[in-house]
Design a protein around this motif. Structure first.
Motif, PDB file in Angstrom:
ATOM      1  N   THR A  55       0.850  -1.196   0.000  1.00 50.27           N
ATOM      2  CA  THR A  55       0.000   0.000   0.000  1.00 50.27           C
ATOM      3  C   THR A  55       0.879   1.238   0.000  1.00 50.27           C
ATOM      4  OG1 THR A  55      -1.717  -1.164   1.251  1.00 50.27           O
ATOM      5  CG2 THR A  55      -1.820   1.244   1.260  1.00 50.27           C
ATOM      6  N   VAL A  56       0.409   2.272  -0.689  1.00 53.50           N
ATOM      7  CA  VAL A  56       1.073   3.574  -0.696  1.00 53.50           C
ATOM      8  C   VAL A  56       0.036   4.627  -0.300  1.00 53.50           C
ATOM      9  CG1 VAL A  56       2.333   5.300  -2.028  1.00 53.50           C
ATOM     10  CG2 VAL A  56       2.657   2.863  -2.521  1.00 53.50           C
ATOM     11  N   VAL A  57       0.294   5.330   0.794  1.00 56.55           N
ATOM     12  CA  VAL A  57      -0.563   6.439   1.221  1.00 56.55           C
ATOM     13  C   VAL A  57       0.201   7.729   0.961  1.00 56.55           C
ATOM     14  CG1 VAL A  57      -1.830   7.490   3.116  1.00 56.55           C
ATOM     15  CG2 VAL A  57      -1.633   5.004   2.990  1.00 56.55           C
ATOM     16  N   THR A  58      -0.442   8.653   0.217  1.00 54.80           N
ATOM     17  CA  THR A  58       0.222   9.904  -0.182  1.00 54.80           C
ATOM     18  C   THR A  58      -0.471  11.083   0.488  1.00 54.80           C
ATOM     19  OG1 THR A  58       0.768   8.941  -2.328  1.00 54.80           O
ATOM     20  CG2 THR A  58       0.902  11.340  -2.134  1.00 54.80           C
ATOM     21  N   LEU A  59       0.357  11.899   1.184  1.00 55.30           N
ATOM     22  CA  LEU A  59      -0.145  13.102   1.827  1.00 55.30           C
ATOM     23  C   LEU A  59       0.404  14.314   1.098  1.00 55.30           C
ATOM     24  CD1 LEU A  59      -0.168  10.826   4.077  1.00 55.30           C
ATOM     25  CD2 LEU A  59       0.044  12.674   5.735  1.00 55.30           C
ATOM     26  N   THR A  60      -0.459  15.258   0.766  1.00 58.96           N
ATOM     27  CA  THR A  60      -0.032  16.504   0.137  1.00 58.96           C
ATOM     28  C   THR A  60      -0.300  17.639   1.114  1.00 58.96           C
ATOM     29  OG1 THR A  60      -0.568  15.634  -2.058  1.00 58.96           O
ATOM     30  CG2 THR A  60      -0.309  18.030  -1.847  1.00 58.96           C
ATOM     31  N   LEU A  61       0.744  18.327   1.552  1.00 59.77           N
ATOM     32  CA  LEU A  61       0.638  19.408   2.545  1.00 59.77           C
ATOM     33  C   LEU A  61       1.255  20.674   1.985  1.00 59.77           C
ATOM     34  CD1 LEU A  61       1.697  17.389   5.704  1.00 59.77           C
ATOM     35  CD2 LEU A  61      -0.609  18.188   5.158  1.00 59.77           C
ATOM     36  N   PRO A  62       0.741  21.852   2.394  1.00 63.26           N
ATOM     37  CA  PRO A  62       1.313  23.113   1.884  1.00 63.26           C
ATOM     38  C   PRO A  62       2.696  23.356   2.458  1.00 63.26           C
ATOM     39  CG  PRO A  62      -0.359  23.556   3.555  1.00 63.26           C
ATOM     40  CD  PRO A  62      -0.423  22.078   3.267  1.00 63.26           C
ATOM     41  N   ARG A  63       3.599  23.778   1.586  1.00 64.58           N
ATOM     42  CA  ARG A  63       4.949  24.152   2.028  1.00 64.58           C
ATOM     43  C   ARG A  63       4.946  25.517   2.667  1.00 64.58           C
ATOM     44  NH1 ARG A  63       8.234  24.085  -3.193  1.00 64.58           N
ATOM     45  NH2 ARG A  63       9.710  25.142  -1.807  1.00 64.58           N
ATOM     46  N   ALA A  64       5.962  25.799   3.450  1.00 62.84           N
ATOM     47  CA  ALA A  64       6.107  27.132   4.034  1.00 62.84           C
ATOM     48  C   ALA A  64       6.423  28.117   2.936  1.00 62.84           C
ATOM     49  CB  ALA A  64       7.224  27.107   5.084  1.00 62.84           C
ATOM     50  N   ARG A  65       5.877  29.314   3.030  1.00 59.94           N
ATOM     51  CA  ARG A  65       6.114  30.328   2.012  1.00 59.94           C
ATOM     52  C   ARG A  65       7.412  31.046   2.288  1.00 59.94           C
ATOM     53  NH1 ARG A  65       0.786  32.060  -0.820  1.00 59.94           N
ATOM     54  NH2 ARG A  65      -0.357  30.140  -0.492  1.00 59.94           N
TER      55      ARG A  65
END
Length: 406
Positions: free
Chosen positions: A396-406
């Motif tokens: 299984t592959v779980v992918t999380l997409t989170l905002p980077r720091a500006r």
């Protein structure tokens, strides 16, 4: 607020339409009178020229414009010098004296013909062959009145459209409100169903540890000096920890996500998460590796994201009871940081993949089904997204997409 803005906009549009309709109707009367006056002046000029060219006035008997009901020429004595009706030529004007016939003033009025028609009468002094006369011109008002009727019709149509628009708006608003109440009722029923499902899960999950705790405690109480009591006490501790974990998951899922966020490096978080997973991983023969750029910063709640990664790591370890490999990878993707948690364990059956993020859904005999649901809630509360790809028997592959720091 949005509904109030729409209502105010509707009222403003309605006022503009009503003002335009009333203004157009009120201006129609003066416009009609000006049209009649302009037509009367044009006809007066034409009649005066015809009379000047033919002093006998016979030419005027063939002058029949469609807007003219009749016209006359009256001299100072009040006698008809010309009348559209030849029989009245030479007769007096209603028996009045010459002083009552205006020769030097121009006037206009409305008169009622013998047919009952309301006509427009225009009187103007003219000169024919050097003699001052009065031209009395009576015009039909069909075309002028059509302007007023058209304005009245336009105002009526606008009023009807406004009324129909408001009725339709109220109907749509009522329908939308009823639909909203229907959705709220469905949501309430769904919530009640979830609560019932949660109650069933809790009853099942709590009953088993409590039964074990009760049984072991009874054995210890009956024979407090027996040597195997140490193992029983350890079992009590294990079941109590299990209950504590269940309660913590429930509290974490039910809690509102805090809004305060910060920028933090992801690499130290990976290192700490792996260090917490290592004891269980070694016990199961699972290798744990991670890779993350040192300068990759993420904007969010550090402890909550760590909790999500730990949940995903424990899920991966549970899928590899006979050993395997767990990988935590992070990379940049535009303005986001993409985190992947990979394992080569048993995978997830295809029919279960659409339900894995639903609370209390689980295929394990000793699970609450809150792990992935809690991860999804944490990631979305941090303005991110989570996806899962799995193949049964391969991992299984779980992918999380989170905002980077500006």
């Amino acid at each position: 607020m949005f509904r109030k803005a729409i209502l105010l906009l509707g009222l403003a549009v309605t006022c503009c339409l009503l003002w335009f309709a009333v203004y157009d109707y009120r201006e129609a009367g003066p416009i009609a009178r000006e049209n009649l006056r302009g037509l009367a002046l044009s006809l007066t000029t034409a009649i005066e020229k015809l009379a000047a060219n033919d002093p006998s006035l016979e030419t005027l008997h063939s002058f029949h414009p469609p807007d003219v009901a009749y016209f006359t020429l009256v001299d100072r004595r009040g006698v008809y010098r010309f009348h559209s009706n030849r029989d009245l030529v030479g007769t007096a004007v209603d028996g009045r004296s010459a002083k009552e016939v205006p020769l030097l003033t121009r006037s206009e009025t409305r008169v009622t013909l013998g047919t009952g028609e309301r006509a427009y009468q225009f009187a103007s002094p003219v000169t024919v062959g050097g003699e001052p006369l009065v031209l009395v011109l009576t015009l039909h008002t069909y075309r002028a009145d059509a302007v007023v009727r058209r304005a009245r019709l336009n105002m009526t149509i606008v009023l009807m459209l406004v009324v129909m628009g408001w009725l339709l708006s109220f109907g749509l608003a009522r329908y939308a409100r009823r639909d909203e109440r229907h959705r709220e009722e469905l949501a309430r029923r769904e919530t009640l169903a979830k609560l019932g499902e949660m109650g069933a899960v809790l009853a099942h999950e709590i009953r088993n540890p409590l039964a074990g705790i009760k049984g072991f405690a009874q054995v210890i109480a009956a024979k407090p000096q027996e040597s195997r009591n140490a193992a029983f006490a350890q079992s009590i501790v294990t079941e109590a920890v299990r209950l504590e974990s269940l309660v913590n998951d429930l509290l974490a899922y039910a809690a509102n996500e805090p809004e305060a966020r910060e920028d933090f490096p992801l690499a130290p978080l990976f290192a700490q998460t792996v260090s917490l997973l290592q004891p269980d991983a070694r016990a199961q023969g699972v290798g744990v590796t991670w890779r993350c750029p040192d300068d990759l910063l993420v904007h969010g709640k550090r402890d909550r994201i760590e909790q999500a990664l730990l949940n995903l790591g424990h899920n991966a370890l549970q899928a590899m009871p006979d050993g395997g490999l767990l990988q935590l990878l992070a990379e940049r993707s535009g303005r986001d940081a993409v985190i992947s948690v990979r394992d080569n364990g048993s995978g997830i059956a295809e029919e279960h993949r659409q339900q894995v993020f639903e609370p209390f859904f689980t295929t394990k005999s000793r699970g609450t089904g809150l792990g992935l649901a809690l991860c999804k809630k944490i990631v979305e509360a941090n303005s991110g997204s989570i996806t899962l790809q799995s193949r049964e028997g391969e991992g299984t592959v779980v992918t999380l997409t989170l905002p980077r720091a500006r």
